[in-house]
Design an enzyme around this catalytic site. Sequence first.
Site, PDB file in Angstrom:
ATOM      1  N   HIS A 464       0.807  -1.216   0.000  1.00  0.00           N
ATOM      2  CA  HIS A 464       0.000   0.000   0.000  1.00  0.00           C
ATOM      3  C   HIS A 464       0.847   1.276   0.000  1.00  0.00           C
ATOM      4  CE1 HIS A 464      -3.783  -2.058   1.947  1.00  0.00           C
ATOM      5  NE2 HIS A 464      -3.520  -2.509   0.739  1.00  0.00           N
TER       6      HIS A 464
HETATM    7  C1  LIG Z   1      -0.061  -7.536  -4.420  1.00  0.00           C
HETATM    8  C2  LIG Z   1      -0.954  -6.385  -4.040  1.00  0.00           C
HETATM    9  C3  LIG Z   1      -2.033  -6.617  -3.194  1.00  0.00           C
HETATM   10  C4  LIG Z   1      -2.865  -5.549  -2.837  1.00  0.00           C
HETATM   11  N1  LIG Z   1      -4.025  -5.825  -2.159  1.00  0.00           N
HETATM   12  C5  LIG Z   1      -4.936  -4.837  -1.999  1.00  0.00           C
HETATM   13  C6  LIG Z   1      -6.224  -5.121  -1.487  1.00  0.00           C
HETATM   14  O1  LIG Z   1      -6.588  -6.290  -1.246  1.00  0.00           O
HETATM   15  N2  LIG Z   1      -7.084  -4.091  -1.308  1.00  0.00           N
HETATM   16  C7  LIG Z   1      -6.725  -2.800  -1.586  1.00  0.00           C
HETATM   17  O2  LIG Z   1      -7.531  -1.890  -1.352  1.00  0.00           O
HETATM   18  N3  LIG Z   1      -5.518  -2.504  -2.101  1.00  0.00           N
HETATM   19  C8  LIG Z   1      -4.634  -3.497  -2.353  1.00  0.00           C
HETATM   20  N4  LIG Z   1      -3.458  -3.216  -2.956  1.00  0.00           N
HETATM   21  C9  LIG Z   1      -3.139  -1.812  -3.258  1.00  0.00           C
HETATM   22  C10 LIG Z   1      -3.931  -1.214  -4.419  1.00  0.00           C
HETATM   23  O3  LIG Z   1      -4.032  -2.124  -5.481  1.00  0.00           O
HETATM   24  C11 LIG Z   1      -3.229   0.082  -4.836  1.00  0.00           C
HETATM   25  O4  LIG Z   1      -3.252   0.974  -3.749  1.00  0.00           O
HETATM   26  C12 LIG Z   1      -3.878   0.787  -6.023  1.00  0.00           C
HETATM   27  O5  LIG Z   1      -3.980  -0.084  -7.115  1.00  0.00           O
HETATM   28  C13 LIG Z   1      -3.027   1.994  -6.373  1.00  0.00           C
HETATM   29  O6  LIG Z   1      -3.487   2.568  -7.551  1.00  0.00           O
HETATM   30  P1  LIG Z   1      -2.586   3.596  -8.366  1.00  0.00           P
HETATM   31  O7  LIG Z   1      -3.418   4.048  -9.499  1.00  0.00           O
HETATM   32  O8  LIG Z   1      -2.017   4.596  -7.464  1.00  0.00           O
HETATM   33  O9  LIG Z   1      -1.327   2.762  -8.913  1.00  0.00           O
HETATM   34  P2  LIG Z   1      -1.302   1.434  -9.812  1.00  0.00           P
HETATM   35  O10 LIG Z   1      -2.552   0.645  -9.613  1.00  0.00           O
HETATM   36  O11 LIG Z   1      -0.022   0.755  -9.502  1.00  0.00           O
HETATM   37  O12 LIG Z   1      -1.322   1.958 -11.297  1.00  0.00           O
HETATM   38  C14 LIG Z   1      -0.256   2.625 -11.914  1.00  0.00           C
HETATM   39  C15 LIG Z   1      -0.311   2.321 -13.402  1.00  0.00           C
HETATM   40  O13 LIG Z   1       0.600   3.184 -14.081  1.00  0.00           O
HETATM   41  C16 LIG Z   1       1.358   2.411 -14.992  1.00  0.00           C
HETATM   42  N5  LIG Z   1       2.663   3.048 -15.168  1.00  0.00           N
HETATM   43  C17 LIG Z   1       3.615   3.226 -14.236  1.00  0.00           C
HETATM   44  N6  LIG Z   1       4.677   3.838 -14.778  1.00  0.00           N
HETATM   45  C18 LIG Z   1       4.386   4.050 -16.076  1.00  0.00           C
HETATM   46  C19 LIG Z   1       5.096   4.650 -17.145  1.00  0.00           C
HETATM   47  N7  LIG Z   1       6.329   5.130 -16.993  1.00  0.00           N
HETATM   48  N8  LIG Z   1       4.494   4.712 -18.368  1.00  0.00           N
HETATM   49  C20 LIG Z   1       3.234   4.232 -18.545  1.00  0.00           C
HETATM   50  N9  LIG Z   1       2.530   3.641 -17.565  1.00  0.00           N
HETATM   51  C21 LIG Z   1       3.104   3.559 -16.337  1.00  0.00           C
HETATM   52  C22 LIG Z   1       1.495   1.055 -14.314  1.00  0.00           C
HETATM   53  O14 LIG Z   1       1.904   0.046 -15.207  1.00  0.00           O
HETATM   54  C23 LIG Z   1       0.099   0.890 -13.731  1.00  0.00           C
HETATM   55  O15 LIG Z   1      -0.778   0.346 -14.676  1.00  0.00           O
HETATM   56  C24 LIG Z   1      -2.579  -4.235  -3.308  1.00  0.00           C
HETATM   57  C25 LIG Z   1      -1.504  -4.022  -4.165  1.00  0.00           C
HETATM   58  C26 LIG Z   1      -0.703  -5.080  -4.543  1.00  0.00           C
HETATM   59  C27 LIG Z   1       0.440  -4.829  -5.492  1.00  0.00           C
END
Ligand SMILES: Cc1cc2nc3c(=O)[nH]c(=O)nc-3n(C[C@H](O)[C@H](O)[C@H](O)COP(=O)(O)OP(=O)(O)OC[C@H]3O[C@@H](n4cnc5c(N)ncnc54)[C@H](O)[C@@H]3O)c2cc1C
Length: 551
Positions: A464
């Site tokens: 997280h």
């Molecule tokens: C193994 C795991 C288990 C988890 N379990 C839970 C759970 O059960 N419940 C819960 O609430 N949360 C959980 N989480 C956390 C939750 O999934 C994240 O907090 C949430 O997805 C964050 O969203 P975000 O948009 O900030 O980042 P992300 O979901 O990581 O999205 C970022 C996106 O940007 C893309 N990206 C990054 N850099 C670049 C670049 N240079 N060029 C183009 N694209 C790029 C990535 O590929 C990705 O698709 C978990 C996370 C993981 C990894």
Amino acid sequence: MVLLLEAGDEEPEVADVPAFAPLLQSSSVDWGYQTQPSPQSCRARRNGRCSWTRGKVMGGSSALNYMIYIRGSPLDYDEWAAQGNPGWKYSDVLPYFIKSEDNRNPEYVNPPFHGTGGYQTVEQFPYQDSNVNMLLQGYRELGLEEFDLNSDRQIGTMLVQHTTRDGERLTTNGAFIRPIRNKRSNLEIRTKANVMKILIDPKTNVAYGVEYLRNGRVENAYAKKEVILSAGSINSPKLLMLSGVGPSEQLESLGITVLQDLSVGYNLQDHTTIDGVLFILSNQTATTASDAQQRTDTEFYRNTRRGPLSSTGALQVNTMVQTKYAGAIRPDIQYSLDPASVSNFLADPILTAETSVTPLAYYDGLMVRPILLNPRSRGVVMLNTTDPIFGDPLIYANTFKERVDLLTMVEGIKQSLNLLRTSALQSVGVQLATTPLPGCANLPFGSDDYWACISMEYTGTIYHPVGTCKMGPKNDDNAVVDAQLRVYGIANLRVIDSSIMPIIPRGNTNAPTIMIAEKGSDMIKERWLKTGDAFTILNQYDVTEPFDNCK
Ligand SMILES: Cc1cc2nc3c(=O)[nH]c(=O)nc-3n(C[C@H](O)[C@H](O)[C@H](O)COP(=O)(O)OP(=O)(O)OC[C@H]3O[C@@H](n4cnc5c(N)ncnc54)[C@H](O)[C@@H]3O)c2cc1C
């Protein structure tokens, strides 16, 4: 016109199956990040580093996560607002939680806190094994009431709801993008497009596009309106820094021209856990199954989306408690109990954590995970010094740097053992594994020192990370974006993802990130639709001719 660039590929089908949740870690859809070695944490892990899985795929980390839908405490958001972020108190954000939600168990939840008809389906799993009821009953014996943890109370237990639909994972891609993809003429999606920097005019500090690598070629996309950065808590700060927005000292040392000196990458927070308290299940409740049974279950799941593979086993019970360090009416420890293989774990706890390939449906042990909900320690994400663009960012998690975090974890471990005294667990022969783990075998098993050692040696995360592009008022030295999610000092650039959270919520971070996205999209619409210039929304970007003289 909206151009969505994603570094990863389309979602693999295997991600749909809830019980397969851990299988995608360390695969090609994981960025594969690791923390930097630290004296206080991850010490027994390979090279002293903990894995920080991040999704590199459509749907991002929501395609790899454990699907738990827990939002945190209302007071968490009131605290965001109190820090100088107007529009972010609980009563402001609740409508955005509700907006995206299609809650399929209205009878189980507290109605005013939930919605139906949104894009993101939220539901309980259709399958519960006997350990689920055992745990719920055990917690009840300990005085913890079972109710909706997404309501106005948080200390209790719950058969959690998940971001699934009818027995299958529903990522943010599946929920929000798939229904409109190839239907809206103003949306273009390019996968395997790795953004390398945001293009910012150095004279005016106006963001006007991005540079990205695709099929071995560097291309530019130009934005007539805004660039929205949603690369997550590790890569959003990385991209800002590569673009000249970040701590000047660090950028200058790497030869990057500083356009705006901001504390990008700082304020890193995470929910820490451990791998070291193992409950051994007796034959009465162990769910291990023969290969033939697993094949039958797979066939059944394929045909019906039901059965053991449609859930995450005992992990679907989550509990929130307080330790003596909580200091407020909010919880400071969350418990998940992960399905585990006793023999694998006791043979090699490190290798087992690195190679979790058994579906969560089949287990003879429960890995007790006290989760630190209110960490005081703060880390930092920095650019890779040898290869800032393509190298992994340096993650200094600083877990347990603040001693109170370690004390809270030890307290959380000790409280978890109370479950073993309940008749729910005793009647089916659940026992604590008392073989000391190698990294702490010099200490008396079960002493506070032993548990502190376990925490520092066998540190884990529930993945997280947040806070690295902190939202805050202008006078906050750590603030990177304002309450409208605009990057300070750079026009036409917003960050909309988990990195903007000023303080990590006392729950899971997926639902809050979706809330931030809902709110952020309203901010974008408010800005551009107000101009009444609907036509300029079309053709918002142009792509230059690709050139191929870059690595
Ligand atoms: C193994 C795991 C288990 C988890 N379990 C839970 C759970 O059960 N419940 C819960 O609430 N949360 C959980 N989480 C956390 C939750 O999934 C994240 O907090 C949430 O997805 C964050 O969203 P975000 O948009 O900030 O980042 P992300 O979901 O990581 O999205 C970022 C996106 O940007 C893309 N990206 C990054 N850099 C670049 C670049 N240079 N060029 C183009 N694209 C790029 C990535 O590929 C990705 O698709 C978990 C996370 C993981 C990894």
